[in-house]
Every structure is written in C-alpha cells, then in structure tokens.
Motif scaffolding. Structure first.
Motif, short mmCIF file in Angstrom:
data_model
loop_
_atom_site.label_atom_id
_atom_site.label_comp_id
_atom_site.label_asym_id
_atom_site.label_seq_id
_atom_site.Cartn_x
_atom_site.Cartn_y
_atom_site.Cartn_z
N LEU A 185 39.12 -6.12 -14.27
CA LEU A 185 39.98 -6.52 -13.07
C LEU A 185 38.92 -7.01 -11.97
O LEU A 185 39.38 -8.00 -11.48
CB LEU A 185 40.72 -5.31 -12.38
CG LEU A 185 41.27 -5.48 -10.96
CD1 LEU A 185 42.24 -6.59 -11.02
CD2 LEU A 185 41.93 -4.25 -10.18
N VAL A 186 37.64 -6.35 -12.04
CA VAL A 186 36.83 -6.86 -11.17
C VAL A 186 36.31 -8.32 -11.75
O VAL A 186 36.17 -9.29 -10.88
CB VAL A 186 35.56 -6.03 -11.05
CG1 VAL A 186 34.46 -6.50 -10.38
CG2 VAL A 186 36.22 -4.63 -10.48
N TYR A 187 36.09 -8.56 -13.16
CA TYR A 187 35.83 -9.65 -13.47
C TYR A 187 37.09 -10.99 -13.11
O TYR A 187 36.46 -11.78 -12.54
CB TYR A 187 35.74 -9.73 -15.11
CG TYR A 187 36.41 -10.97 -15.60
CD1 TYR A 187 35.96 -12.17 -15.81
CD2 TYR A 187 37.88 -10.57 -16.22
CE1 TYR A 187 37.00 -13.27 -16.05
CE2 TYR A 187 38.50 -11.73 -16.76
CZ TYR A 187 38.06 -12.97 -16.73
OH TYR A 187 38.85 -13.98 -17.42
N ALA A 188 38.20 -10.51 -13.28
CA ALA A 188 39.36 -11.46 -12.94
C ALA A 188 39.24 -11.80 -11.32
O ALA A 188 39.40 -12.78 -11.07
CB ALA A 188 40.56 -10.81 -13.18
N LEU A 189 39.18 -10.84 -10.53
CA LEU A 189 38.93 -11.11 -9.12
C LEU A 189 37.78 -11.87 -8.71
O LEU A 189 37.75 -12.97 -7.82
CB LEU A 189 38.94 -9.82 -8.23
CG LEU A 189 40.20 -8.75 -8.30
CD1 LEU A 189 40.12 -7.45 -7.80
CD2 LEU A 189 41.50 -9.64 -7.91
N LEU A 190 36.56 -11.71 -9.24
CA LEU A 190 35.33 -12.42 -8.97
C LEU A 190 35.66 -13.89 -9.53
O LEU A 190 34.94 -14.84 -8.93
CB LEU A 190 34.19 -11.82 -9.65
CG LEU A 190 33.73 -10.44 -9.07
CD1 LEU A 190 32.40 -9.76 -9.83
CD2 LEU A 190 33.28 -10.55 -7.54
#
Length: 194
Positions: A185-190
């Motif tokens: 999720l953090v990868y997708a948001l970044l």
C-alpha cells in the motif's frame, strides 16, 4: 471440505487469476495512446491503493500506518523493492518487446533462489545452482539479438524488475512474522504521488 483445504483452493485460484491478469498488462499498456509511463503507473497505483484500503477496512485490524511501522526496516526494504520492480517493469514494457519483458521478468524466482542463498543463508545444492546457471544462460541467448537493435534499456529494466521483485520476495520471507501487506500500500501511494 475443511477450512484449510478451502483456503488452499482459494489461494490457488487467486494465483491463477493474478497470473492471467498480469499477462495482459503488456498488451493493455501497448494500446494506451495518451499516457506515458508515470501516468500509467499513477492509475495502476491508485487502483491498487483503493483495493488495499478496502481490504484493510474490511479486516478491521488496526491502523495501516501502525501496521506498516510494525514491519520495521524489512517493511521499508519491501516497499522500495516492490516500487523499483513496478516502475522498471512499466519502463521495460515501453522499451522492449512485451515478450522479452515478460521473459526476463520471469527469472525472478531464479533470482530469488540466489538471493535466498546470499541473504538468508538458505541451502543451495549443486544441481539447483547448475539449473539456475543454465536457465539464466538460456535466457541470455534468447534476448541477445535485441541488444543490437537498441532494446538494451528495456531488457535492463526487465531484469531490474525481476531482481527487485526477488528482493521483495526475500523481504517477505525475512518479515514472515510481520504483516507485510502495508508495504505494498505504501508503495502504491508513493508511486501515485510521484
């Protein structure tokens, strides 16, 4: 049918579905006329983030940020690996043939074996090492002709994607006692932010 068997079958179906959908990624990207790599990554990442946020909401297992913090340095490494893998995969699709891109990214399990040996200290017998080297040599023979046609950047991006995904797989094994899904999720948001 017992619950563990049902869970196993659901997992198998999800793997088959994921593989099927993954195989259409190159074709879809090739038919997009108005978007560059980062625009494609934006929409792909936003879609992934929405699905994951919905899943986290349905799980009701605490805050996503708290879960991400609990993954520690392994979670950060996993985020970086999956981000590099995703970005380089999209660049590989736009700078080499879809066939080469998918062929070269498919070496990820082989690279995971090698990284597992070096990073995790997992056992690697001679037959496995020989099979690994032969498979990599075979792939090199298959794509070497494209290097002369100026597609080397796309091939390098595909290999980068495979290596980064292998790193992500090793991170998952290192953090197997922790919840590593927030890293995706953090990868997708970044990526969407970039």
């Amino acid at each position: 049918m017992n619950a563990s068997r049902l869970l196993y079958l659901q997992g198998c179906l999800l793997v088959l579905l994921a593989g099927t959908l993954w195989s259409f990624g190159g074709l879809i990207l090739r038919h997009v006329r108005e978007a560059d790599e980062w625009q494609f990554l934006f929409y792909r990442s936003v879609g992934l983030a929405l699905v994951l946020l919905l899943q986290f909401r349905l799980q009701r297992a605490g805050s996503v940020l708290g879960r991400y913090r609990e993954s520690g340095g392994v979670g950060i490494a996993a985020t970086l690996c999956v981000a590099v893998s995703a970005v380089s995969f999209i660049y590989s699709l736009t700078h080499t043939s879809v066939a080469n891109s998918l062929l070269l990214t498919s070496v990820s399990p082989l690279l995971t074996v090698a990284l597992g040996y070096w990073v995790l200290g997992e056992r690697l017998d001679r037959r496995t090492a020989l099979a690994l080297l032969l498979a990599l040599a075979g792939i090199a023979v298959m794509v070497r002709g494209d290097l002369g046609r100026g597609q080397w950047f796309g091939n390098v991006m595909a290999l980068t994607s495979a290596l980064a995904f292998a790193g992500y797989s090793v991170c998952l094994r290192l953090g197997r006692e922790r919840d590593m899904l927030p890293a995706v999720l953090v990868y997708a948001l970044l990526t969407a932010l970039v």
